[in-house]
Design a protein around this motif. Structure first.
Motif, short mmCIF file in Angstrom:
data_model
loop_
_atom_site.label_atom_id
_atom_site.label_comp_id
_atom_site.label_asym_id
_atom_site.label_seq_id
_atom_site.Cartn_x
_atom_site.Cartn_y
_atom_site.Cartn_z
N SER A 42 79.76 -26.17 -106.44
CA SER A 42 78.51 -26.84 -106.80
C SER A 42 78.53 -27.38 -108.23
CB SER A 42 77.32 -25.89 -106.60
OG SER A 42 77.46 -24.77 -107.42
N ASN A 43 79.39 -26.74 -109.06
CA ASN A 43 79.51 -27.27 -110.43
C ASN A 43 80.28 -28.57 -110.41
OD1 ASN A 43 78.03 -25.29 -111.49
ND2 ASN A 43 79.70 -24.15 -112.42
N LYS A 103 78.26 -9.49 -104.25
CA LYS A 103 78.22 -10.83 -103.65
C LYS A 103 79.55 -11.33 -103.12
CE LYS A 103 74.31 -12.61 -106.36
NZ LYS A 103 73.91 -13.69 -107.27
N LYS A 140 85.61 -17.51 -114.25
CA LYS A 140 84.40 -16.90 -114.80
C LYS A 140 84.78 -15.69 -115.63
CE LYS A 140 79.65 -16.04 -113.23
NZ LYS A 140 79.09 -17.27 -113.87
N ASP A 193 83.16 -15.24 -102.64
CA ASP A 193 82.64 -16.49 -102.08
C ASP A 193 81.55 -17.08 -102.97
OD1 ASP A 193 84.34 -16.41 -100.03
OD2 ASP A 193 82.94 -15.53 -98.58
N TRP A 194 80.80 -16.17 -103.53
CA TRP A 194 79.71 -16.59 -104.41
C TRP A 194 80.25 -17.46 -105.56
CZ3 TRP A 194 79.62 -13.74 -109.28
CH2 TRP A 194 78.65 -14.21 -110.18
N ILE A 195 81.38 -17.01 -106.14
CA ILE A 195 81.95 -17.77 -107.25
C ILE A 195 82.56 -19.08 -106.77
CG2 ILE A 195 83.78 -17.79 -108.99
CD1 ILE A 195 83.16 -14.95 -109.58
N LYS A 196 83.18 -18.98 -105.60
CA LYS A 196 83.77 -20.20 -105.03
C LYS A 196 82.71 -21.27 -104.83
CE LYS A 196 87.57 -17.99 -102.57
NZ LYS A 196 87.91 -17.39 -101.28
N GLN A 197 81.57 -20.81 -104.30
CA GLN A 197 80.49 -21.77 -104.05
C GLN A 197 79.95 -22.32 -105.36
OE1 GLN A 197 77.88 -19.41 -101.66
NE2 GLN A 197 79.21 -19.66 -99.88
N GLU A 198 79.81 -21.39 -106.30
CA GLU A 198 79.28 -21.81 -107.61
C GLU A 198 80.18 -22.86 -108.23
OE1 GLU A 198 79.39 -19.16 -111.12
OE2 GLU A 198 77.21 -19.04 -110.83
N LYS A 199 81.52 -22.61 -108.04
CA LYS A 199 82.52 -23.52 -108.58
C LYS A 199 82.41 -24.91 -107.94
CE LYS A 199 87.44 -23.64 -109.22
NZ LYS A 199 88.65 -23.23 -108.53
#
Lengths: 251, 481
Positions: A250-251, A239, A226, A242-248
Motif C-alpha cells: 500500500s505504500n 498480525k 520495518k 502479511d500485515w507488513i507485506k500489505q503495508e509495504k
C-alpha cells in the motif's frame, strides 16, 4: 560497532540481499525477524564471511573497518561470532579440544601466548556451569549424536568461551524445549555487557520474551522493511508478516 | 659408466669389490643390474656364511621365475630391475665407538630429520638402530639391552654373530618365494634390524629404527626379523623420511615377527617417504611384505601411519597359529596429489579362539587413490574365531578416490566376523564452522583429520603419536582451498 550500508549479496548469481542497512552499537541487542527465505541466514553468513556468498554491492564495517577482504577466521579473530542454526559434527574432536584450538588460534592471531591449561580449565568450568552443561558432555565429539537442544547449548557455550564483541544467534531457539530455551537465554543475558552486542535472528517472538531486544527489524525479500522496538515483535506475533507485506504494497 | 657383465665378473674374481667399486665417491655402490653373481657378491661383501649365500641364491632363482603382481589397485611404470644398483654402503666401513667418530655430515642429516643421536641418547627409553642407506652406522643403548639378554642389532651382524637364531627363523613367516617382492628382498637384502627378546623378558624401552633412503638410483631392501620368545614383550618403532628425488626409488622391505607362546609384539610404523611432487613426478615405490606369526596365547599388534611414497603396496598381516592368539591392525593411510596406496592386512585364523581387530582409516586428497584391501580367513580348525573390521574413508575434494576391498573366507561355522565401513567427505560446512571459530583452513583440516584418525593415533606410543599427528598435518598441507 557494526555498520552495514546498502548491502547486496547472493549466491551463484542469485541476489538474496537487496540493499540492507543496519547499525548495531556496543551494548545493544537487535532482533532480525522475517519469514522463511527472506534472507536472514544469508545475512548472518555474509557477516561471518562464508565464501560461497558473494557481496555484489555495499559494505560491512566492523569497528570502522571494511571486512570484505577478511577471511572468516580473521573476522572471528576480530570478535565476530556466529551461533549456527545447524551446527556441524566433527567426529573424534572433543568439545574441549575444539575450544582449546579455537581460543589459542584466536590468541595467536592477536599476538598472545597460548592460554595456560589451568586458566583454560577454570574458564571451562565457569562457563559450563553458566550453561548447566555436564562435564562429561565436554569430552564428547563435537555435535556428534547431540540432541537439537545440546547442539544449541553448545553453541552458546562456545560463545561464552570465546567472548566475542558481536554475537549473531541464528535461529538459536529452533529445536529447543522450554527449559533449554530458558537456560540458553539466561546464558546469553549474563554474557551481555556494554561492550558487546548481540544480533538475534528468529522466526518467532518467543525467544524475545527471554532475550529482550533494544531494536527489532523485519527482513522481507532481502530488505529490512520495518524497524522498531521490542513492541514490534509483539505486533508481528499478533498480525503475522502479511500485515507488513500489505503495508509495504500500500505504500 | 656402468660396468659390463664381463668387467663385473672380472672384478668379482679379483675381489676388488671388498674395497668398493667407487672409492672416489661418497658411498660405495654396486653397478646397476641383477644376476646371481651380484647376489653372491652382496653376500660375500657382508661376510655371510655359506648357508645364507645359498638361501639368497635360492630366493633369486625363485624370483627369476616370478611375475610382478598386478592385482593391486595401483598404476605405475614398472621398475626396470636391471637398472637398479643393489648395494650401497656409507664409505666408512668401521662401526663407530662414539658419536665423535661419526661423520659430521651424517650427524647433520640426522639433526635435519629431528633425530639427533645425542638427544636420543639422553632420552632414556629409546634405543636407536639407525640404518643409513642400507647399512647400520650407529647403535645405542646396546649395553642396557644386553644386560637383559636382549639382542638388538643389524641383521648383517646377527647373521654373523647369532647365525643359529637367524637360520632358525628367517623365512619362516615370509618364505623366500612368498611373493615377487619378498623373493627379491630375500635375494638382495642389504641390511635391516634384528631383535630377540629372551623368554619372560619385558623389553624396558621402545626399540626404534629410523631409516631413510638417500642415494639416487639405489634400491632399498631392508630385512627385519623380530623374535619374542615365550612370555616376552617388545614394542618396536619404525620411522622413516626420504629426501627429494626426481627418479622413482624402489623399496621392497620384508618384516617378519615371531611371537612365541604368551609373547606380545607391538610394531608401530610412521612412514613418510618422498611421495612424489605435486605433478606426480618421482616418489618412492614401496612394496613391503610384513607378517607376524602368533603362537599360543600370543599377540601381535601392527600400527601404521602411512603418509609417504608414490606407491604403497603393503599388508601387515598376522598368522594366528596358536590357540587364543590375538592379531591387531591399526592403520592410517594418507594419500595426496598423485599418490596411490593399496594397503590393508591379512588375518589368518588357524588356532581356536583366535581374535583379530582391524581398524583402517584412509584419507584421500588431491588426485590420489587410496584402497583398503583386507583378508579375514578362518580355517576349518579355528573354532570360535572372532574378527571385527572397521574401514573408514575420508575424502577431500572431488578428484580423489577411496576404495575398500574386504575379503572374508570362513570355513568354520562358529566364526564371528563383523565388518563396518564408512565413507565421508570433509565438508565446506565443517571448514566454515572451524573458520568461524577462528581456526584457519589448514588447521581445520588437521583438526578434522586428527579426529578421524584418533582411534589409531591413540594406539601409538606417546612420542610417536605426536610425530604422527604433525606428519598428518604436513602431508595434507594445501590440499583444500
Amino acid at each position: 560497532m557494526l555498520k552495514i550500508n546498502n548491502l547486496h549479496a547472493g549466491v551463484e548469481g542469485k541476489e538474496i540481499l537487496k540493499g540492507i542497512d543496519l547499525e548495531v552499537n556496543a551494548g545493544e541487542v537487535h532482533a532480525i525477524m522475517g519469514p522463511n527465505g527472506s534472507g536472514k541466514s544469508t545475512l548472518s553468513s555474509v557477516i561471518a564471511g562464508k565464501e560461497e556468498f558473494e557481496v555484489t554491492g555495499g559494505e560491512i564495517l566492523f569497528e570502522g573497518e571494511d571486512v570484505d577482504e577478511l577471511a572468516a577466521e580473521e573476522r572471528a579473530h576480530k570478535g565476530i561470532f556466529l551461533s549456527f542454526q545447524y551446527p556441524v559434527e566433527i567426529p573424534g574432536v572433543s568439545v574441549t579440544n575444539f575450544m582449546r584450538t579455537a581460543i589459542n588460534e584466536t590468541r595467536k592471531a592477536r599476538g598472545l601466548e597460548e592460554m595456560p591449561a589451568s586458566e583454560m580449565l577454570k574458564k571451562i568450568r565457569e562457563k559450563s556451569e553458566l550453561l548447566e552443561i555436564d562435564r562429561n558432555f565436554l569430552s564428547r565429539s563435537l555435535n556428534e549424536g547431540f540432541s537439537g537442544g545440546e547442539k544449541k547449548r553448545n553453541e552458546i557455550f562456545q560463545m561464552a568461551m570465546l567472548e566475542p564483541r558481536l554475537a549473531i544467534l541464528d535461529e538459536t531457539d529452533s529445536g529447543l524445549d522450554i527449559d533449554a530455551l530458558r537456560i540458553v537465554s539466561n546464558g546469553v543475558n549474563k554474557l551481555r555487557s556494554k561492550d558487546n552486542a548481540v544480533i538475534v535472528i528468529t522466526h518467532y517472538q518467543r525467544l524475545l520474551d527471554y532475550i529482550v531486544p533494544d531494536f527489532v527489524h523485519v527482513l522481507l525479500d532481502g530488505k529490512i522493511v520495518k524497524s522498531g522496538t521490542a513492541e514490534l515483535a509483539h505486533v508481528l506475533e499478533e498480525k503475522g508478516y502479511d500485515w507488513i507485506k500489505q503495508e509495504k504494497v500500500s505504500n | 659408466m656402468a660396468y659390463t657383465e664381463e668387467e663385473l665378473k672380472k672384478e668379482l674374481e679379483t675381489k676388488e669389490y671388498e674395497y668398493g667399486f667407487y672409492t672416489d665417491i661418497e658411498s660405495d655402490t654396486f653397478p646397476v643390474g641383477l644376476n646371481e653373481d651380484i647376489v653372491r657378491a652382496i653376500s660375500k661383501k657382508k661376510e655371510e656364511p655359506g648357508w645364507m649365500t645359498e638361501w639368497r641364491v635360492e630366493a633369486f632363482r625363485a624370483w627369476e621365475q616370478m611375475k610382478e603382481p598386478e592385482w593391486a589397485n595401483i598404476h605405475y611404470e614398472k621398475p626396470d630391475f636391471q637398472k637398479i644398483s643393489y648395494y650401497s654402503a656409507p664409505k666408512k666401513k668401521d662401526k663407530y665407538n662414539s658419536l665423535d667418530e661419526v661423520d659430521p655430515e651424517l650427524l647433520d642429516t640426522f639433526n635435519k630429520l629431528g633425530i639427533s643421536l645425542e638427544e636420543q641418547k639422553r632420552l632414556a627409553g629409546v634405543a636407536i638402530d639407525v640404518v643409513m642407506d642400507s647399512v647400520s652406522v650407529a647403535t645405542t643403548f646396546r649395553e642396557t639391552l644386553a644386560e637383559k639378554g636382549i639382542i638388538f642389532c643389524s641383521i648383517s651382524e646377527a647373521i654373523r654373530e647369532y647365525p643359529e637364531l637367524v637360520k632358525k627363523y628367517i623365512g619362516t613367516v615370509v618364505p623366500q618365494r612368498d611373493n615377487f617382492y619378498a623373493a627379491l628382498n630375500s635375494a638382495v637384502f642389504s641390511d635391516g634390524s634384528f631383535c630377540y627378546i629372551p623368554e619372560g623378558v619385558r623389553c624396558p624401552m621402545e626399540l626404534s629404527t629410523y631409516f631413510r633412503i638417500n642415494q639416487a638410483g639405489t634400491g632399498q631392501f631392508e630385512r627385519t626379523l623380530v623374535i619374542a620368545d615365550k612370555g616376552s614383550y617388545v614394542s618396536y618403532l619404525e620411522g622413516c623420511t626420504a629426501p627429494m628425488r626426481d627418479e622413482n626409488q624402489l623399496h621392497a622391505a620384508v618384516v617378519e615377527l615371531i611371537a612365541l607362546d604368551d609373547a606380545e609384539i607391538k610394531y608401530s610404523t610412521v612412514q613418510n617417504w618422498f611421495p612424489g611432487g605435486k605433478d606426480g613426478k618421482g616418489g618412492v615405490f614401496n612394496f613391503v611384505t610384513k607378517r607376524g606369526l602368533c603362537e599360543t596365547n600370543a599377540k601381535i599388534s601392527w600400527t601404521q601411519v602411512e603418509t609417504g611414497s608414490a606407491i604403497t603396496w603393503k599388508y601387515p598381516s598376522c598368522v594366528l597359529k596358536g590357540d587364543h592368539s590375538v592379531g591387531e591392525f591399526y592403520s592410517i593411510a594418507v594419500t595426496n596429489n598423485y599418490q596411490q596406496a593399496d594397503t590393508g592386512t591379512k588375518m589368518i585364523h588357524l588356532g581356536k579362539n583366535t581374535r583379530s581387530t582391524i581398524i583402517s582409516k584412509g584419507i584421500s586428497a588431491g588426485k590420489s587413490q587410496n584402497s583398503y584391501r583386507g583378508l579375514v580367513q578362518v580355517n576349518s580348525r579355528a573354532a570360535n574365531a572372532r574378527n571385527f573390521s572397521q574401514c573408514d574413508s575420508l575424502l577431500m575434494g572431488n578428484n580423489c578416490g577411496a576404495h575398500t576391498f574386504p575379503y572374508i573366507e570362513a570355513k568354520n561355522k562358529t566364526a564371528q566376523i563383523e565388518h563396518e565401513a564408512t565413507t565421508s567427505k570433509i565438508g565446506e560446512d565443517q571448514i566454515f564452522y572451524c573458520n568461524q571459530r577462528g581456526i584457519d583452513t589448514e588447521k581445520a583440516i588437521a583438526l578434522i583429520v586428527n579426529g578421524f584418525s584418533k582411534e589409531v593415533l591413540n594406539k601409538l606410543p606417546m612420542e610417536f603419536a605426536v610425530e604422527a599427528q604433525k606428519l598428518l598435518e604436513i602431508s595434507l598441507e594445501g590440499s583444500v582451498g
